[in-house]
Design a protein around this motif. Structure first.
Motif, PDB file in Angstrom:
ATOM      1  N   LYS A 134       0.834  -1.208   0.000  1.00 51.30           N
ATOM      2  CA  LYS A 134       0.000   0.000   0.000  1.00 51.30           C
ATOM      3  C   LYS A 134       0.866   1.255   0.000  1.00 51.30           C
ATOM      4  O   LYS A 134       0.539   2.248  -0.659  1.00 51.30           O
TER       5      LYS A 134
ATOM      6  N   LEU B 157       2.160   1.888  -3.533  1.00 50.88           N
ATOM      7  CA  LEU B 157       1.119   2.489  -4.371  1.00 50.88           C
ATOM      8  C   LEU B 157       0.981   3.975  -4.054  1.00 50.88           C
ATOM      9  O   LEU B 157       0.854   4.805  -4.958  1.00 50.88           O
TER      10      LEU B 157
ATOM     11  N   GLU C  64      -2.715   1.945 -12.196  1.00 50.71           N
ATOM     12  CA  GLU C  64      -3.889   1.069 -12.261  1.00 50.71           C
ATOM     13  C   GLU C  64      -3.482  -0.401 -12.189  1.00 50.71           C
ATOM     14  O   GLU C  64      -4.155  -1.204 -11.555  1.00 50.71           O
TER      15      GLU C  64
ATOM     16  N   ARG D 283      -2.800  -1.039  -8.609  1.00 50.58           N
ATOM     17  CA  ARG D 283      -4.029  -1.010  -7.823  1.00 50.58           C
ATOM     18  C   ARG D 283      -4.887  -2.254  -8.037  1.00 50.58           C
ATOM     19  O   ARG D 283      -5.557  -2.720  -7.121  1.00 50.58           O
TER      20      ARG D 283
ATOM     21  N   LEU E 137      -3.731  -5.133  -5.851  1.00 50.60           N
ATOM     22  CA  LEU E 137      -3.356  -4.778  -4.482  1.00 50.60           C
ATOM     23  C   LEU E 137      -4.183  -5.502  -3.431  1.00 50.60           C
ATOM     24  O   LEU E 137      -3.632  -6.121  -2.518  1.00 50.60           O
TER      25      LEU E 137
END
Length: 172
Positions: free
Chosen positions: A26, A29, A143, A146, A149
């Motif tokens: 996280k 990202l 993207e 994500r 993730l």
């Protein structure tokens, strides 16, 4: 009793390792999202102020957090000194030196260095188009990160707990 305490400690440690790995995904990202934000600020400054790049970098550096602010200030200072002949070389060197602490994957560190090839040499209209294409490419990479993730976070937590259970069974 010692076996139970040892089992609980092993389970806690391996579960915690899975949790930490998920948090690290996280954080990565978030790093990529913030870099995209910085690049969109640079694009906006170029588009609306039509200022020279050193001024653009200095202005954007005031609005971003570390290490991006140091990177942009140093880029501006190096451009003002004009010691190096190639903008791309200057961009790459500063990116490696000041953004190295972000610990980006190889393909993303290459993506960070890409604007150096077009940012210092194009006219305004072409530069605007090139920056938009670059931001679209960054969006695509973000993207991709994500997409997987949530699944990776769940898997890392489950694998942490399951590896702990496996170790407990082996040790008992």
């Amino acid at each position: 009793m010692q076996r139970v305490i040892g089992g609980v400690l092993i389970l806690t440690a391996t579960g915690g390792a899975g949790y930490v790995y998920g948090k690290e995904l996280k954080r990565y990202l978030g790093t990529m999202l913030y870099f995209r934000y910085v690049m969109s600020l640079i694009k906006g400054e170029i588009t609306y102020t039509h200022a020279p790049l050193p001024e653009v970098f200095t202005e954007v550096a005031r609005r971003v957090k570390a290490p991006y602010d140091r990177w942009l200030v140093k880029m501006s200072a190096e451009m003002e000194r004009r010691e190096e002949y190639g903008f791309a070389r200057m961009w790459n060197r500063c990116a490696e030196r000041y953004l190295g602490e972000l610990n980006l994957k190889y393909e993303h560190s290459i993506l960070v260095k890409e604007p150096g090839t077009f940012l210092g040499s194009l006219e305004k209209e072409t530069l605007d188009h090139a920056m938009q294409m670059y931001l679209n490419r960054l969006d695509l990479e973000i993207e991709k990160l994500r997409e997987g993730l949530s699944a990776k976070v769940r898997v890392s937590r489950c694998l942490g707990v399951m590896s702990g259970i496996f170790l407990i069974v082996i040790l008992l």
